[in-house]
Structures are given as C-alpha cells and as structure tokens.
Design a protein around this motif. Structure first.
Motif, PDB file in Angstrom:
ATOM      1  N   MET A   1      44.237  37.003  60.551  1.00  0.00           N
ATOM      2  CA  MET A   1      44.883  38.300  60.303  1.00  0.00           C
ATOM      3  C   MET A   1      43.845  39.293  59.826  1.00  0.00           C
ATOM      4  O   MET A   1      43.016  38.987  58.981  1.00  0.00           O
ATOM      5  N   THR A   2      43.886  40.511  60.340  1.00  0.00           N
ATOM      6  CA  THR A   2      42.947  41.554  59.950  1.00  0.00           C
ATOM      7  C   THR A   2      43.631  42.546  59.026  1.00  0.00           C
ATOM      8  O   THR A   2      44.757  42.984  59.301  1.00  0.00           O
ATOM      9  N   ALA A   3      42.966  42.880  57.909  1.00  0.00           N
ATOM     10  CA  ALA A   3      43.543  43.803  56.949  1.00  0.00           C
ATOM     11  C   ALA A   3      43.593  45.210  57.537  1.00  0.00           C
ATOM     12  O   ALA A   3      42.760  45.606  58.347  1.00  0.00           O
ATOM     13  N   SER A   4      44.609  45.995  57.143  1.00  0.00           N
ATOM     14  CA  SER A   4      44.708  47.392  57.571  1.00  0.00           C
ATOM     15  C   SER A   4      43.523  48.162  57.037  1.00  0.00           C
ATOM     16  O   SER A   4      43.156  48.026  55.871  1.00  0.00           O
ATOM     17  N   PRO A   5      42.909  49.020  57.857  1.00  0.00           N
ATOM     18  CA  PRO A   5      41.707  49.739  57.422  1.00  0.00           C
ATOM     19  C   PRO A   5      41.974  50.704  56.272  1.00  0.00           C
ATOM     20  O   PRO A   5      41.059  51.055  55.542  1.00  0.00           O
ATOM     21  N   ASP A   6      43.242  51.157  56.117  1.00  0.00           N
ATOM     22  CA  ASP A   6      43.538  52.125  55.063  1.00  0.00           C
ATOM     23  C   ASP A   6      44.010  51.456  53.772  1.00  0.00           C
ATOM     24  O   ASP A   6      44.385  52.131  52.826  1.00  0.00           O
ATOM     25  N   ARG A   7      44.011  50.114  53.742  1.00  0.00           N
ATOM     26  CA  ARG A   7      44.486  49.417  52.548  1.00  0.00           C
ATOM     27  C   ARG A   7      43.348  49.255  51.567  1.00  0.00           C
ATOM     28  O   ARG A   7      42.262  48.791  51.915  1.00  0.00           O
ATOM     29  N   VAL A   8      43.572  49.579  50.320  1.00  0.00           N
ATOM     30  CA  VAL A   8      42.565  49.466  49.280  1.00  0.00           C
ATOM     31  C   VAL A   8      42.984  48.368  48.314  1.00  0.00           C
ATOM     32  O   VAL A   8      44.030  48.461  47.671  1.00  0.00           O
ATOM     33  N   THR A   9      42.183  47.304  48.253  1.00  0.00           N
ATOM     34  CA  THR A   9      42.499  46.187  47.375  1.00  0.00           C
ATOM     35  C   THR A   9      42.228  46.584  45.927  1.00  0.00           C
ATOM     36  O   THR A   9      41.158  47.107  45.611  1.00  0.00           O
ATOM     37  N   PRO A  10      43.188  46.326  45.036  1.00  0.00           N
ATOM     38  CA  PRO A  10      42.985  46.731  43.639  1.00  0.00           C
ATOM     39  C   PRO A  10      41.951  45.862  42.942  1.00  0.00           C
ATOM     40  O   PRO A  10      41.823  44.673  43.247  1.00  0.00           O
ATOM     41  N   ASP A  11      41.222  46.494  42.024  1.00  0.00           N
ATOM     42  CA  ASP A  11      40.297  45.711  41.214  1.00  0.00           C
ATOM     43  C   ASP A  11      41.051  44.988  40.111  1.00  0.00           C
ATOM     44  O   ASP A  11      40.858  43.805  39.889  1.00  0.00           O
ATOM     45  N   ARG A  12      41.944  45.693  39.444  1.00  0.00           N
ATOM     46  CA  ARG A  12      42.646  45.116  38.312  1.00  0.00           C
ATOM     47  C   ARG A  12      44.126  44.973  38.634  1.00  0.00           C
ATOM     48  O   ARG A  12      44.750  45.864  39.216  1.00  0.00           O
ATOM     49  N   VAL A  13      44.666  43.815  38.271  1.00  0.00           N
ATOM     50  CA  VAL A  13      46.072  43.510  38.495  1.00  0.00           C
ATOM     51  C   VAL A  13      46.705  43.125  37.163  1.00  0.00           C
ATOM     52  O   VAL A  13      46.227  42.207  36.495  1.00  0.00           O
ATOM     53  N   THR A  14      47.761  43.845  36.793  1.00  0.00           N
ATOM     54  CA  THR A  14      48.494  43.512  35.567  1.00  0.00           C
ATOM     55  C   THR A  14      49.629  42.559  35.935  1.00  0.00           C
ATOM     56  O   THR A  14      50.556  42.952  36.660  1.00  0.00           O
ATOM     57  N   PRO A  15      49.584  41.327  35.492  1.00  0.00           N
ATOM     58  CA  PRO A  15      50.574  40.336  35.919  1.00  0.00           C
ATOM     59  C   PRO A  15      51.935  40.554  35.267  1.00  0.00           C
ATOM     60  O   PRO A  15      52.031  40.896  34.082  1.00  0.00           O
ATOM     61  N   ALA A  16      52.973  40.347  36.064  1.00  0.00           N
ATOM     62  CA  ALA A  16      54.334  40.403  35.546  1.00  0.00           C
ATOM     63  C   ALA A  16      54.985  39.028  35.537  1.00  0.00           C
ATOM     64  O   ALA A  16      55.923  38.788  34.766  1.00  0.00           O
ATOM     65  N   ARG A  17      54.489  38.129  36.401  1.00  0.00           N
ATOM     66  CA  ARG A  17      55.148  36.826  36.532  1.00  0.00           C
ATOM     67  C   ARG A  17      54.091  35.750  36.757  1.00  0.00           C
ATOM     68  O   ARG A  17      53.126  35.939  37.489  1.00  0.00           O
ATOM     69  N   ALA A  18      54.306  34.597  36.110  1.00  0.00           N
ATOM     70  CA  ALA A  18      53.403  33.455  36.270  1.00  0.00           C
ATOM     71  C   ALA A  18      54.212  32.215  36.603  1.00  0.00           C
ATOM     72  O   ALA A  18      55.290  31.990  36.023  1.00  0.00           O
ATOM     73  N   LEU A  19      53.719  31.442  37.524  1.00  0.00           N
ATOM     74  CA  LEU A  19      54.319  30.157  37.867  1.00  0.00           C
ATOM     75  C   LEU A  19      53.413  29.057  37.339  1.00  0.00           C
ATOM     76  O   LEU A  19      52.220  29.004  37.666  1.00  0.00           O
ATOM     77  N   LEU A  20      53.972  28.174  36.518  1.00  0.00           N
ATOM     78  CA  LEU A  20      53.206  27.083  35.917  1.00  0.00           C
ATOM     79  C   LEU A  20      53.810  25.756  36.333  1.00  0.00           C
ATOM     80  O   LEU A  20      55.023  25.527  36.168  1.00  0.00           O
ATOM     81  N   SER A  21      52.987  24.860  36.866  1.00  0.00           N
ATOM     82  CA  SER A  21      53.424  23.529  37.264  1.00  0.00           C
ATOM     83  C   SER A  21      52.249  22.576  37.107  1.00  0.00           C
ATOM     84  O   SER A  21      51.339  22.561  37.934  1.00  0.00           O
ATOM     85  N   VAL A  22      52.250  21.801  36.029  1.00  0.00           N
ATOM     86  CA  VAL A  22      51.075  20.994  35.699  1.00  0.00           C
ATOM     87  C   VAL A  22      51.454  19.545  35.397  1.00  0.00           C
ATOM     88  O   VAL A  22      52.518  19.274  34.848  1.00  0.00           O
ATOM     89  N   SER A  23      50.574  18.648  35.759  1.00  0.00           N
ATOM     90  CA  SER A  23      50.743  17.242  35.375  1.00  0.00           C
ATOM     91  C   SER A  23      50.079  16.976  34.031  1.00  0.00           C
ATOM     92  O   SER A  23      50.572  16.192  33.233  1.00  0.00           O
ATOM     93  N   ASP A  24      48.957  17.650  33.779  1.00  0.00           N
ATOM     94  CA  ASP A  24      48.242  17.544  32.507  1.00  0.00           C
ATOM     95  C   ASP A  24      48.742  18.657  31.591  1.00  0.00           C
ATOM     96  O   ASP A  24      48.517  19.843  31.842  1.00  0.00           O
ATOM     97  N   LYS A  25      49.451  18.272  30.526  1.00  0.00           N
ATOM     98  CA  LYS A  25      50.074  19.264  29.647  1.00  0.00           C
ATOM     99  C   LYS A  25      49.119  19.787  28.566  1.00  0.00           C
ATOM    100  O   LYS A  25      49.526  20.564  27.698  1.00  0.00           O
ATOM    101  N   THR A  26      47.857  19.389  28.624  1.00  0.00           N
ATOM    102  CA  THR A  26      46.879  19.853  27.635  1.00  0.00           C
ATOM    103  C   THR A  26      46.799  21.375  27.628  1.00  0.00           C
ATOM    104  O   THR A  26      46.565  22.001  28.658  1.00  0.00           O
ATOM    105  N   GLY A  27      47.024  21.971  26.461  1.00  0.00           N
ATOM    106  CA  GLY A  27      46.904  23.422  26.322  1.00  0.00           C
ATOM    107  C   GLY A  27      48.022  24.221  26.944  1.00  0.00           C
ATOM    108  O   GLY A  27      47.983  25.463  26.912  1.00  0.00           O
TER     109      GLY A  27
END
Length: 537
Positions: A1-27
């Motif tokens: 897939m080729t990105a649109s030439p007019d699309r500007v990828t952001p440098d900084r992203v402020t997260p609103a949602r996180a998905l966590l799924s781990v086998s090692d519960k450390t930390g």
C-alpha cells in the motif's frame, strides 16, 4: 500500500486508549496506574484484566470491544477487526477514519503485549501438547499490526520498557514521539522474529527434520560489550535461551564485565572440564585463546589445579580456569597466585568467594551445573553469505569402542591416560596433539597446519616445563598421546616416539595406517584406533 502524498504523519501522538495483554505480570499494575493517571482508557484480556481490576483500576474487556466472548479456551479473543482495525487504522487517512466511524472501531494508541511463555515451556521439558498450547497466535498478530502502524501506535513488548514508555509520556507532556515509537516497533518485530525462531526450532526437532528448508536463529541482548576480539570491533552478547549451563547462564559473583574474548574462552573452558564427571573426581581446565594449556584430574581441586598449571605455566598467565566441582578456598588461594581473567565452576563456596575479594577485577562465575558433554544440540558458524549448522560434537569413545592395532596392547594405566588425552584433544584446535600421563596433560600442540609440527610443539613445550620445574626426566616419557585425526605419515608418530611416548590413541583411517602401525610396533608402542575424529576449527 502506498501512502497518500498529502498525508502528514504526526510526530507526537497523545494516547487515549491502551490495550494490555500480558503473560508476564511483572510491573503490570504500576504501568496500568501510570497510564490511567494520564487519562488513558485501559482495555485488557483475561488474567491481565483481572490483575488490573484487583488493583482497583477500571478496565474494559476486549470482549466488550469486539462484541464476542473469549472462546476455545482463550485461543480466540483478539483476532477481530475491532482490535486490528483499531491498531492498523491510519488516523490521518480520510478513508480509514470513515471506515472506523462506519463500523464503530475505536483507535488503540498503545499496545502492551508479551507473549505466551513458549521458550520457558520448552526449556522445562514440557510435553508436546503443553508446548503447542503455548504457541501464541493473537499476541504476535497484534504486535506486528501495531509495529507496522508505529506512525500512530506505540507498541511495548517487554516489562523492561514500561519505564521508558512512562518517561516518554512525561517528556512529551502526555504524548509519544515518532522516534520512540519507531524504536519500540523495531523491538516488537525482533521479539516476534525471535519467538517464531523458537517455535520453528522446536517444530523442526519435533518433526525430526534434520535438513529443513530454512533455519532461523535469534537471541536476546545481554548487553553491549566494550569491544569485540579487537578494540576497533563493536560487539554484543546475545542469549539464545538454551538452558545449557555455561557462561550464558552463570551468575557473576564479582569482577569486571566479561569481554568478548572472556566469554568465548570461558565457554571453551567450561565445555572442556565438563568432559570429566564430578563423581569421578575433581578436574580443572586452564584455557588461553580458546585452547587448553593444561588439564588435570587430582585427589582434590587444588591438586588438579596445580597439575594443570604445571603443564604450561607461561600460557596459564591471564587464562581462564574451569572446575568441575564447587570451588573451595584452598583452590582459590592457589589460583590467586597468578593473574587469572575468569574462574568458572558449578558452585563457589563462601570461603572461596572471600579469597577472591582481594582480586576485584577477577571475574568469578557460578554456573549452577555442568553442561552434558554428550547431549545433542546444534553448533552454528557464520561464513560470507550464509552460515553452517552441524550437530554439536557430542561423540565419545569408551574402552569398548577402542581397537588395538599394534602387537602390544596398552596397559591399564596407559589406557586410562589415552582416554583422558582423547577427551582433551576433542577441545584442542586442529591439528591437535595431546600428551598425558597420570591423569594430567604434560604437553599440548594446537592449531598447526602440520600434524607433525603439533606433535613436536607439544613435546617441546613439555621439555620447557620440565626445565622450569627442575625435573630430571621429560614429562612425555611414558606418556600417552592423543591425535584428533589420523596420522597421514609415520613422521608424526615418530615425533611421539622421540618424545618418549609409549601409547597412542588416534582415529585411524589413513591409507598409510599400515606404515604408521609398523612404526609403532618397531618402537614397542601400544596404539588404538577410535574410529572417530574430533576436528575442531
């Protein structure tokens, strides 16, 4: 897939949602709290969600996100467009955004996944059914999706990186930067690659496929090294996950960080000393530049060390010492009399450790156990454009496997020395010649292009040590000689005869075997063939 030439990828992203799924519960709980405190919604699965809720955190189930419950004993839970759409969607692509809105897909900005403990399950010797159940499917799929879309998603694969994520959010006023997301994406692909390599290796062995179409290898960094074999070479140490006891699994009790050469030589030393079973008595090997400069058995470790040291005191300086039993204080005192780089043993007594405290730079390692010298395994070596893979040299010949080819059979003591020398010769660079007497090496010739040169060098080094020790007789008088491969001419055997050896152990198989046997008979030597070669390049 080729990105649109007019699309500007952001440098900084402020997260609103996180998905966590781990086998090692450390930390895990600390991470969950840190994300929640920054206003990040938590979505999770199974045991991970339970652990977070028990800590008082508000968590949404993946099942709430997908509209489907976990099923088939957890085999199917995250393989769903609501998950992968949230991970893969390009937030700056109008078409992607419209599809998300049309299907009610919420973006996932942080993915925290560590995989089922496949490697650990294999290492503990679990049955095939349990191993197969620990092949993670959903985890690698999510990691690869998030890593591909690192322009918008931060992906974390290891508990060690949780602190880095929080530090990144703090430094970015609650946002992640592109450089951080790129670095974490690279780690994610390395993790899934290593995971697939482990699964592939196990499946290949499980299928009994000795020559698979592809082989893959992977390792986890144990840290950067100051340099490689030489100061102008960069180097690192990577752990394969193989539980075989040795330098990679050992606990470092004291001393400077191990160097590239230390690691290589310590591995060689410990593999060699493991040839001598602890229940059969103490044994010590001293290694320099991956070759043994002295190996011996003894009534005690201290006695074995002194005997090994007396084989080549000059080369032992700055060497590696490996022991097949717990290091005791008496032996530690003897070792500290000269400069030694590394000492490795299955265990180290508290008294011995205190002896070494005065030698702050000496590296002291406790490996916990000895490797099994006859256990199967693979050995790898890189060449230009590829790599070679072979079985580890786990071959061993006992008394019953020897063929006496001379008129005189070896005496019991000669036979014992032959077998001792043979085990040592397996660990000497080819062409290899080892003289041994009374359960100790007295001369070692390594790495020569000519076998006769190795035989002469070994005898000369033995004579030099005799002079240094003030001995009246050459140590090679009455010794047994081991050759890692056959003698192509009788001149190599003649060098042994000239040195005073009385017994020879070698593989045999040369077209000139009759000539070599005749020379042995003329000198009254006893000679046996093993039928097994031990080239070591």
């Amino acid at each position: 897939m080729t990105a649109s030439p007019d699309r500007v990828t952001p440098d900084r992203v402020t997260p609103a949602r996180a998905l966590l799924s781990v086998s090692d519960k450390t930390g895990l709980v600390a991470l969950g709290r840190a994300l929640a405190a920054r206003g990040v919604e938590l979505v999770s699965t199974g045991g991970t969600a339970t652990a977070l809720r028990e800590a008082g955190l508000t968590v949404s189930d993946v099942a709430d996100l997908t509209g489907f419950p976990e099923m088939m004993d957890g085999r199917v839970k995250t393989l769903h467009p609501m998950v992968h759409g949230g991970l893969l969607a390009l937030r700056d692509d109008a078409g992607h955004v419209a599809a998300m809105e049309r299907h009610g897909i919420a973006p996932i900005d942080i993915l925290v996944v560590n995989l089922y403990p496949f490697e650990e399950t294999v290492a503990k010797g679990a049955a095939a059914a349990e191993v197969i159940e620990n092949i993670d499917i959903g985890g690698p799929a999510m990691l690869r999706a998030a890593a591909k879309n690192h322009a918008h998603v931060a992906v974390i694969t290891e508990p060690e990186d949780y602190a880095a994520l929080i530090a990144e959010l703090d430094a970015g006023d609650g946002a992640t930067g592109r450089a951080f997301r790129t670095r974490m994406a690279a780690r994610a692909y390395a993790r899934t690659g290593a995971y697939d390599a482990a699964v592939s290796a196990w499946m290949t062995a499980h299928a009994g496929d000795a020559q698979p179409l592809r082989r893959v290898a992977a390792g986890r960094s144990a840290g950067a090294l100051r340099y490689g074999e030489n100061p102008h070479q960069q180097a690192g140490f990577f752990l394969s996950g193989d539980p075989r006891p040795g330098v990679a699994t050992a606990r470092q009790i004291q001393g400077k960080a191990l160097s590239y050469n230390n690691i290589n030589d310590t591995d060689a030393a410990y593999e060699l000393v493991s040839e001598f079973e602890p229940e059969a008595g103490p044994a010590v090997a001293i290694i320099k530049h991956a070759n043994p400069c002295g190996v011996a058995r003894g009534g005690s470790l201290a006695e074995a060390y002194e005997a090994a040291f007396d084989c080549d005191r000059t080369s032992a300086f700055g060497g590696i010492v490996a022991l097949n039993q717990e290091l005791d204080a008496e032996t530690a005192e003897a070792i500290t009399q000269i400069f030694t780089e590394v000492v490795i043993a299955p265990a180290v007594s508290a008294e011995a450790a205190r002896v070494f405290e005065a030698k702050k730079n000496l590296r002291l390692l406790a490996a916990g156990a000895l490797p099994d010298p006859v256990a199967p395994g693979l050995a790898w070596r890189q060449v230009a454009g590829g790599f070679l893979v072979q079985d580890r040299d786990s071959g061993r010949v006992g008394r019953d496997g020897l063929k006496v080819v001379t008129e005189r059979a070896p005496t019991a003591s000669e036979l014992a020395d032959m077998l001792f020398a043979w085990r040592v010769a397996k660990h000497v660079k080819s062409n290899a010649i080892v003289y041994a007497r009374d359960g100790r090496t007295v001369g070692i010739g390594a790495g020569q292009m000519s076998r006769v040169d190795s035989a002469r060098i070994a005898a000369r080094k033995a004579a030099d040590m005799a002079e240094e020790l003030g001995l009246s007789a050459r140590p090679t008088e009455g010794a047994a000689l081991a050759s890692d491969a056959f003698f192509p001419f009788a001149d190599g055997l003649q060098a042994a005869i000239d040195a005073g050896a009385t017994a020879v152990i070698q593989p045999g198989g040369s077209v000139r075997d009759p000539e070599v046997i005749d020379a042995a008979n003329a000198a009254g030597l006893a000679m046996v063939f093993t039928g097994m070669r031990h080239f070591r390049h």
